[in-house]
Design a protein around this motif. Sequence first.
Motif, PDB file in Angstrom:
ATOM      1  N   LYS A 162     -11.703 -88.313  -9.779  1.00  0.00           N
ATOM      2  CA  LYS A 162     -12.921 -87.701 -10.310  1.00  0.00           C
ATOM      3  C   LYS A 162     -13.733 -87.206  -9.298  1.00  0.00           C
ATOM      4  O   LYS A 162     -13.895 -87.842  -8.322  1.00  0.00           O
ATOM      5  N   ALA A 193      -8.417 -80.495 -13.218  1.00  0.00           N
ATOM      6  CA  ALA A 193      -8.836 -80.984 -14.717  1.00  0.00           C
ATOM      7  C   ALA A 193     -10.145 -80.741 -15.265  1.00  0.00           C
ATOM      8  O   ALA A 193     -11.005 -81.468 -14.340  1.00  0.00           O
ATOM      9  N   CYS A 194     -10.494 -80.169 -15.966  1.00  0.00           N
ATOM     10  CA  CYS A 194     -11.911 -80.278 -16.818  1.00  0.00           C
ATOM     11  C   CYS A 194     -11.558 -81.285 -18.051  1.00  0.00           C
ATOM     12  O   CYS A 194     -10.879 -80.885 -18.913  1.00  0.00           O
ATOM     13  N   LYS A 195     -12.420 -82.171 -18.012  1.00  0.00           N
ATOM     14  CA  LYS A 195     -12.333 -83.372 -19.129  1.00  0.00           C
ATOM     15  C   LYS A 195     -13.577 -83.035 -19.829  1.00  0.00           C
ATOM     16  O   LYS A 195     -14.636 -83.081 -19.519  1.00  0.00           O
ATOM     17  N   MET A 206     -11.826 -86.601 -26.962  1.00  0.00           N
ATOM     18  CA  MET A 206     -11.434 -86.367 -25.673  1.00  0.00           C
ATOM     19  C   MET A 206     -10.504 -85.509 -25.535  1.00  0.00           C
ATOM     20  O   MET A 206      -9.383 -85.630 -26.114  1.00  0.00           O
ATOM     21  N   LYS A 207     -10.756 -84.500 -24.469  1.00  0.00           N
ATOM     22  CA  LYS A 207      -9.522 -83.362 -24.217  1.00  0.00           C
ATOM     23  C   LYS A 207      -9.719 -83.180 -22.667  1.00  0.00           C
ATOM     24  O   LYS A 207     -10.831 -83.258 -22.371  1.00  0.00           O
ATOM     25  N   ASP A 208      -8.811 -82.885 -22.437  1.00  0.00           N
ATOM     26  CA  ASP A 208      -8.788 -82.290 -20.897  1.00  0.00           C
ATOM     27  C   ASP A 208      -7.802 -80.965 -20.743  1.00  0.00           C
ATOM     28  O   ASP A 208      -6.930 -80.950 -21.572  1.00  0.00           O
ATOM     29  N   SER A 210      -5.705 -78.830 -17.804  1.00  0.00           N
ATOM     30  CA  SER A 210      -5.154 -78.861 -16.343  1.00  0.00           C
ATOM     31  C   SER A 210      -5.293 -77.177 -16.097  1.00  0.00           C
ATOM     32  O   SER A 210      -4.963 -76.587 -16.694  1.00  0.00           O
TER      33      SER A 210
END
Length: 435
Positions: A162, A193-195, A206-208, A210
């Motif tokens: 993070k 990664a954008c979470k 929740m989604k992320d 890459s």
Amino acid sequence: MATLGRPSLLVLLLGLLSVTADDSLVIMPSAQQRSVFEGESLFVSCSSQGKNVQRILWTGPEGNQITDYKGRIHVEEGAAAHNGVDLIFDNILRRDRGNYTCSANVDGKEVSKSFELFVDKEIDFLDTPTIQYLEEGFDSELICDITGDPEPTVTWSFEGKKISYGDKYAKVSDTSNNLIVSNVTLKDAGAYACKAVQVSPRITEMKDLSIDVKVHHKPLWNDDKTKAYSYVDGSVNLTCEVKAEPEANFTWTKDNGVIYPSDSAQIFNDNNTSILQLKVNDSRMFGDYLCIAQNKLGTLERVIILQQGEKPAVPTAKVTVEGVDRLELSIDAKNHPEMPIVGYRVQYKEAGEDWSRAQSTYFKKASIYVLENLKNDTPYVLRAASKNAAGFSDYSVEVTKRTEKIISSASTSASFSISSCVALLLFLLVSASLL
């Protein structure tokens, strides 16, 4: 303050009961709130077990009766026939939010039940690129363009860890989810990664995404080759290999003149590598070759010196062991003291085939060389060429050898059975003679 008498109070209570919910009217599912995402489908049934059910119907958030039997929002007869009506939603939109009420006259009473529809918007990364670029030496921005309702909270990670905001990383603004990477170096390339997380009393989502991040930078050498060798009538590859983003363009020169493809020179460029392949026709081709690698961020130059070397001696080759699917070889060639043999190229083919169909294997110098995955009981023709820093020799004299034949288990068993029978017969004859 005026007070109500018993008859008046009774009338008021009955009136309230006549317009409130009643167990005789059932909505399924029974939750008073429904939470769905935009674009989803939903159906809610309303039915009654009363003896006398009249005028059962649905009304929407603005009090409008829903009477259509087809369309994006419509009603259908429920499982309880005229005692039930299903409310159907297809491709739910944000504007469909609100209270929906089922009402009816059941056994002489006006009854109703309602539910509230919440329409949330799923996390959407819109057109966020999955491959993005930073600029070496500058503060650069990574994009995470995202929408959702409830509004998502966004965090970033790099190589699985993070990211904390500080001197190296920062948010563009309170209203943007983009990431600023300060003083970019090549070490900042990698997997980001954008979470995004949505949290509300109704949902958690929740989604992320890459993102493969590359760093734009000037060319850097990926090898240290500055010398090469060949001989007259030989061939040689001069190689330039760099790291560069965007990909580098290459130019080769000799004696201040640009080299273009010809009968004696071919150029192969691919993936930040350039190979100048030369057929050395005469001694004038020896000398300094300049390789130039260039992109929009910078230029690199390197001189590769092509020197005249010794052509390696023709080797001798022989087969030492034949197997059913392999041949073991012994190969040897005379060494030049300053340019030793480093390996051998072996060509092999089935007898009767043309050499244009031959297979080829390169071996580093060793004591035994093995050709594998051959056909059994098949004659092969092979030849070898030795290699040193200046190139390959001419091929050796051809050698022909046949691989061994496979002995089947059936033949072995039959042979064993016959031998056993003969031995048994001799034993019986000897025993009889002794008697």
